[in-house]
Design an enzyme around this catalytic site. Structure first.
Site, mmCIF file in Angstrom:
data_model
loop_
_atom_site.group_PDB
_atom_site.id
_atom_site.type_symbol
_atom_site.label_atom_id
_atom_site.label_comp_id
_atom_site.label_asym_id
_atom_site.label_seq_id
_atom_site.Cartn_x
_atom_site.Cartn_y
_atom_site.Cartn_z
ATOM 1 N N GLU A 83 0.853 -1.153 0.016
ATOM 2 C CA GLU A 83 0.045 -0.063 0.024
ATOM 3 C C GLU A 83 0.923 1.271 -0.119
ATOM 4 O O GLU A 83 2.063 1.303 0.754
ATOM 5 C CB GLU A 83 -1.068 0.158 1.261
ATOM 6 C CG GLU A 83 -1.901 0.999 1.363
ATOM 7 C CD GLU A 83 -2.613 1.190 2.812
ATOM 8 O OE1 GLU A 83 -1.936 0.777 3.673
ATOM 9 O OE2 GLU A 83 -3.767 1.513 2.654
ATOM 10 N N LYS A 102 -9.952 0.671 -2.163
ATOM 11 C CA LYS A 102 -10.072 0.098 -0.546
ATOM 12 C C LYS A 102 -11.504 0.396 0.075
ATOM 13 O O LYS A 102 -11.847 1.814 -0.054
ATOM 14 C CB LYS A 102 -8.990 0.645 0.410
ATOM 15 C CG LYS A 102 -8.916 0.314 1.695
ATOM 16 C CD LYS A 102 -7.719 1.216 2.357
ATOM 17 C CE LYS A 102 -7.391 0.733 3.859
ATOM 18 N NZ LYS A 102 -6.377 1.649 4.669
ATOM 19 N N CYS A 134 -4.778 -3.516 3.157
ATOM 20 C CA CYS A 134 -4.488 -3.097 4.837
ATOM 21 C C CYS A 134 -5.784 -3.468 5.639
ATOM 22 O O CYS A 134 -5.978 -4.381 6.138
ATOM 23 C CB CYS A 134 -4.011 -1.680 4.451
ATOM 24 S SG CYS A 134 -3.179 -1.014 6.032
HETATM 25 O O1 LIG Z 1 -2.291 7.169 4.291
HETATM 26 C C1 LIG Z 1 -1.491 6.645 3.193
HETATM 27 O O2 LIG Z 1 -1.155 7.310 2.087
HETATM 28 C C2 LIG Z 1 -1.779 5.179 2.863
HETATM 29 N N1 LIG Z 1 -2.677 4.399 3.548
HETATM 30 C C3 LIG Z 1 -2.627 3.969 4.792
HETATM 31 O O3 LIG Z 1 -1.416 3.890 5.308
HETATM 32 C C4 LIG Z 1 -3.709 3.509 5.700
HETATM 33 C C5 LIG Z 1 -4.526 4.424 5.687
HETATM 34 S S1 LIG Z 1 -4.216 5.562 6.762
HETATM 35 N N2 LIG Z 1 -3.249 2.851 6.699
HETATM 36 C C6 LIG Z 1 -4.084 1.629 7.292
HETATM 37 O O4 LIG Z 1 -4.917 1.223 6.750
HETATM 38 C C7 LIG Z 1 -3.351 1.001 8.676
HETATM 39 C C8 LIG Z 1 -4.346 0.041 9.192
HETATM 40 C C9 LIG Z 1 -3.739 -0.483 10.403
HETATM 41 O O5 LIG Z 1 -2.660 0.025 10.758
HETATM 42 C C10 LIG Z 1 -4.600 -1.484 11.121
HETATM 43 O O6 LIG Z 1 -5.381 -2.121 10.900
HETATM 44 O O7 LIG Z 1 -4.294 -1.805 12.452
#
Ligand SMILES: O=C(O)CNC(=O)[C@H](CS)NC(=O)CCC(=O)C(=O)O
Length: 315
Positions: A73, A148, A190
């Site tokens: 990701e 997503k 993710c």
């Molecule tokens: O922000 C971006 O540019 C890329 N996207 C991410 O990093 C995403 C959304 S903030 N991260 C997650 O979904 C972490 C999930 C997680 O850590 C869990 O389920 O525990």
């Protein structure tokens, strides 16, 4: 731990590929198993540097004989603020996708871009992007896009506060598994890992490999990452492939790493070590069939009992 009564299945156990085996899909003989490569990296807001890391990893995997390479990701970038994340986004017709396309073609591998910040057609309306998992074939064509669906909006006492919905539109559909040279690949991203429903839909639709390209936080990764990945593999009797972001992206974001491959029995057959790098695993579909034959959990399901599960619970 797994009981000793399962010795016959366990006897096959983990096989992490380390040798310099060059066995492209096109040259695979009868009975030979395709090789996948799973990447771990530390994206920053420098798209050029991130692309050159991806490029180096993909070329290395190709030279080893991998037929498909999985990038995490946010392999394109991780912004330092919502503003920066939005400013750096590109449409799927843009320059960056063209370059990934060229990379797949030049290396003759299939590519999973585990999370591409996609500036979609609604940008002018809502100024939010999609977190899109894009599959490219070895000729560089886009063959599938999954956006997503479950967005990471959390506030943990330990100090982790992320609100993905502040810059992302949730996807509206689960896409059918993609037939690739390594098997039928089901797409997720993710945080989707925490919702077994999506994996059940994908495996019912024929997925043999479930993918969870991620940027897990360290706190949640330590507590949940491996156990969730192994559970999804065991429940669905699928391979689970999880490319991952690792390390320090900027002053505000750090990721857990531990990119890995789990086999349909739940064994971690490959895992990245610290830092940027790759791990490799063979995909053994006859083995997957055997696991499913010997313990036919899909046939033992009781859908007559589960009707209410798709309803949202009131809190
Ligand atoms: O922000 C971006 O540019 C890329 N996207 C991410 O990093 C995403 C959304 S903030 N991260 C997650 O979904 C972490 C999930 C997680 O850590 C869990 O389920 O525990």
């Amino acid at each position: 731990m797994l009981g000793s009564g399962c010795g016959r299945l366990l006897g096959r156990a983990a096989r992490v590929i380390t040798g310099l085996w060059v066995r492209k899909m096109s040259s695979l003989g009868a009975g030979q198993k395709p090789l996948i490569a799973v990447c771990q990296m530390t994206s920053t807001s420098d798209k050029e540097k991130n692309f050159s890391t991806c490029s180096r990893l993909v070329q290395e995997a190709s030279a080893r004989g991998a037929s498909m390479v999985f990038l995490p990701e946010a392999c394109d970038y991780i912004g330092g603020s919502t503003e920066e994340t939005l400013n750096l986004a590109e449409p799927l017709q843009g320059d960056l996708i063209q370059r990934y396309s060229g990379l797949a073609r030049d290396s003759s591998v299939w590519l999973s871009l585990g999370g591409f910040h996609e500036k979609g057609s609604d940008w002018d309306k809502d100024r939010r992007i999609s977190n899109s998992h894009v599959i490219l074939d070895a000729a560089g064509n886009i063959v599938s896009i999954y956006r997503k669906a479950h967005l990471f909006d959390v506030e943990l006492q330990s100090g982790i506060t992320l609100r993905e919905s502040g810059f992302t539109v949730p996807g509206g559909e689960i896409v059918p598994p993609v037939s690739t040279p390594v098997g039928k690949v089901g797409l997720a991203v993710c945080y989707d890992l925490r919702f077994p429903e999506i994996s059940l839909v994908l495996s019912r639709e024929g997925a043999e490999i479930l993918t969870y390209p991620s940027a897990f936080t360290i706190t949640t990764g330590l507590a949940h990452w491996e156990v969730l990945l192994r559970a999804r593999a065991i429940e669905n009797q699928c391979y689970v492939v999880a490319a991952a972001q690792t390390g320090l992206h900027n002053t505000r974001r750090t990721s857990y790493g531990h990119a890995m491959v789990v086999d349909p029995w739940g064994v971690v057959v490959a895992q990245c070590t610290d830092g940027t790098g790759l791990c490799y695993a063979e995909i053994d579909l006859p083995y997957l069939q055997r696991v499913r034959r010997e313990m036919p959990v899909q046939d033992h399901r009781r859908p007559d009992l589960y009707g209410g599960i798709t309803r949202k619970t009131s809190s």
